[in-house]
Motif scaffolding. Structure first.
Motif, PDB file in Angstrom:
ATOM      1  N   SER A 132       0.838  -1.206   0.000  1.00  0.00           N
ATOM      2  CA  SER A 132       0.000   0.000   0.000  1.00  0.00           C
ATOM      3  C   SER A 132       0.876   1.261   0.000  1.00  0.00           C
ATOM      4  O   SER A 132       1.739   1.436   0.872  1.00  0.00           O
ATOM      5  CB  SER A 132      -0.891  -0.027   1.247  1.00  0.00           C
ATOM      6  N   LEU A 133       0.642   2.152  -0.963  1.00  0.00           N
ATOM      7  CA  LEU A 133       1.478   3.358  -1.056  1.00  0.00           C
ATOM      8  C   LEU A 133       1.311   4.270   0.161  1.00  0.00           C
ATOM      9  O   LEU A 133       2.301   4.739   0.709  1.00  0.00           O
ATOM     10  CB  LEU A 133       1.210   4.133  -2.355  1.00  0.00           C
ATOM     11  N   PRO A 134       0.062   4.536   0.618  1.00  0.00           N
ATOM     12  CA  PRO A 134      -0.061   5.398   1.804  1.00  0.00           C
ATOM     13  C   PRO A 134       0.674   4.813   3.017  1.00  0.00           C
ATOM     14  O   PRO A 134       1.332   5.540   3.765  1.00  0.00           O
ATOM     15  CB  PRO A 134      -1.572   5.441   2.056  1.00  0.00           C
ATOM     16  N   ARG A 135       0.593   3.488   3.182  1.00  0.00           N
ATOM     17  CA  ARG A 135       1.275   2.880   4.334  1.00  0.00           C
ATOM     18  C   ARG A 135       2.797   2.978   4.178  1.00  0.00           C
ATOM     19  O   ARG A 135       3.520   3.257   5.112  1.00  0.00           O
ATOM     20  CB  ARG A 135       0.845   1.419   4.496  1.00  0.00           C
ATOM     21  N   PHE A 136       3.252   2.765   2.951  1.00  0.00           N
ATOM     22  CA  PHE A 136       4.692   2.860   2.709  1.00  0.00           C
ATOM     23  C   PHE A 136       5.183   4.291   2.992  1.00  0.00           C
ATOM     24  O   PHE A 136       6.214   4.492   3.638  1.00  0.00           O
ATOM     25  CB  PHE A 136       5.021   2.474   1.255  1.00  0.00           C
ATOM     26  N   LYS A 137       4.402   5.282   2.541  1.00  0.00           N
ATOM     27  CA  LYS A 137       4.827   6.672   2.755  1.00  0.00           C
ATOM     28  C   LYS A 137       4.855   7.018   4.249  1.00  0.00           C
ATOM     29  O   LYS A 137       5.708   7.765   4.708  1.00  0.00           O
ATOM     30  CB  LYS A 137       3.909   7.627   1.983  1.00  0.00           C
ATOM     31  N   GLU A 138       3.904   6.449   4.983  1.00  0.00           N
ATOM     32  CA  GLU A 138       3.894   6.672   6.441  1.00  0.00           C
ATOM     33  C   GLU A 138       5.168   6.126   7.078  1.00  0.00           C
ATOM     34  O   GLU A 138       5.807   6.771   7.901  1.00  0.00           O
ATOM     35  CB  GLU A 138       2.717   5.913   7.058  1.00  0.00           C
ATOM     36  N   GLU A 139       5.511   4.900   6.677  1.00  0.00           N
ATOM     37  CA  GLU A 139       6.718   4.271   7.212  1.00  0.00           C
ATOM     38  C   GLU A 139       7.955   5.081   6.803  1.00  0.00           C
ATOM     39  O   GLU A 139       8.877   5.286   7.602  1.00  0.00           O
ATOM     40  CB  GLU A 139       6.826   2.821   6.694  1.00  0.00           C
ATOM     41  N   TYR A 140       7.949   5.571   5.562  1.00  0.00           N
ATOM     42  CA  TYR A 140       9.076   6.377   5.063  1.00  0.00           C
ATOM     43  C   TYR A 140       9.232   7.632   5.931  1.00  0.00           C
ATOM     44  O   TYR A 140      10.329   7.998   6.340  1.00  0.00           O
ATOM     45  CB  TYR A 140       8.805   6.760   3.610  1.00  0.00           C
ATOM     46  N   ARG A 141       8.097   8.273   6.223  1.00  0.00           N
ATOM     47  CA  ARG A 141       8.157   9.496   7.035  1.00  0.00           C
ATOM     48  C   ARG A 141       8.635   9.175   8.445  1.00  0.00           C
ATOM     49  O   ARG A 141       9.359   9.961   9.051  1.00  0.00           O
ATOM     50  CB  ARG A 141       6.784  10.185   7.063  1.00  0.00           C
ATOM     51  N   ARG A 142       8.227   7.992   8.974  1.00  0.00           N
ATOM     52  CA  ARG A 142       8.714   7.594  10.301  1.00  0.00           C
ATOM     53  C   ARG A 142      10.234   7.477  10.290  1.00  0.00           C
ATOM     54  O   ARG A 142      10.907   7.849  11.238  1.00  0.00           O
ATOM     55  CB  ARG A 142       8.100   6.250  10.717  1.00  0.00           C
ATOM     56  N   ARG A 143      10.766   6.947   9.190  1.00  0.00           N
ATOM     57  CA  ARG A 143      12.223   6.796   9.100  1.00  0.00           C
ATOM     58  C   ARG A 143      12.906   8.162   8.993  1.00  0.00           C
ATOM     59  O   ARG A 143      13.990   8.362   9.536  1.00  0.00           O
ATOM     60  CB  ARG A 143      12.601   5.884   7.935  1.00  0.00           C
TER      61      ARG A 143
END
Ligand code: HEM
Length: 211
Positions: A161-172
């Protein structure tokens, strides 16, 4: 404020100017031929060969390695897109513009500094996962491309999921182990990355003027 937000806010003005380039406007308005669209894929090809290559070399790095996701690598998709637009002899049809050479040189130059790598990584990949998805839908409408070649660059099937991936990216991004001057340097490099990417688009403006 989390760093992902600080970074976004500090660079959104640079985003607005990148977004309003003449070539992209003409492309989104459906005014460009398939060949003229191919020029953008061609410039992406050289930039992503560099970015993907640097990513591979940094996979084991304790800081930069947290941003290395093989599912983001774009070279193979770009080869499919170029083959679709230009045919089997695509490699003979393309060359990097002066602005693309400058961008590639900068990506390679900052590869030994994790913050610099992350700045270029964020500017390209998070953009492709965000506004890029809107661009893909428009391109599909304009040129009738299906999956398998033409706009494969914008399909990221391996990251879920792109939204979930972007969330994880922002967490990093939020967890970057850099001090305040280090984070400020990432912001400065991101602004430069926007500028260099905008210059790649500006180099394609002649195609918009000719359309
Ligand atoms: C027609 C051109 C463009 C459109 C319509 C567009 C649109 C957008 C939109 C709507 C977002 C927000 C999505 C979200 O919050 O999830 C976004 C984010 C982003 N775009 Fe673009 N964009 C364009 C061009 C570009 C270019 C040329 C670049 C860089 C070279 C770029 C880099 C980014 C980045 C890095 C983000 C993520 C910002 C963040 O949330 O931290 N975009 N874009």
């Amino acid at each position: 404020m989390p760093f992902s937000e600080v970074l976004r806010n500090a660079t959104w003005g640079d985003h607005e100017s990148a977004e309003s380039e003449g070539y992209l406007k003409a492309l989104m308005a459906g005014r460009l031929s398939r060949e003229a669209y191919g020029e953008l894929i061609a410039q992406h090809y050289f930039a992503y060969v560099a970015l993907d290559g640097v990513s591979r070399s940094l996979a084991d790095h304790p800081i930069a390695g947290r941003f290395v996701f093989p599912g983001l690598y774009r070279e193979e998709a770009l080869v499919r897109d170029l083959s679709t637009v230009y045919g089997a002899a695509w490699r003979d049809r393309i060359e990097p513009s002066p602005a693309t050479r400058t961008l590639v040189a900068r990506i390679e130059q900052v590869a030994d500094w994790p913050g610099g790598y992350i700045a270029h990584h964020y500017t390209r990949y998070l953009g492709d996962l965000s506004g890029g998805q809107f661009i893909r839908m428009e391109l599909q409408k304009i040129y009738g491309f299906e999956r398998g070649g033409g706009v494969d660059f914008y399909f990221f099937d391996e990251i879920g999921s792109l939204p979930r991936f972007k969330e994880e990216y922002r967490r990093r991004l939020d967890a970057l182990p850099l001090d305040e001057p280090g984070l400020q340097r990432v912001i400065r490099e991101t602004k430069l990355a926007y500028q260099l990417n905008s210059e790649v688009l500006a180099d394609l403006d002649h195609l918009a003027r000719a359309a």
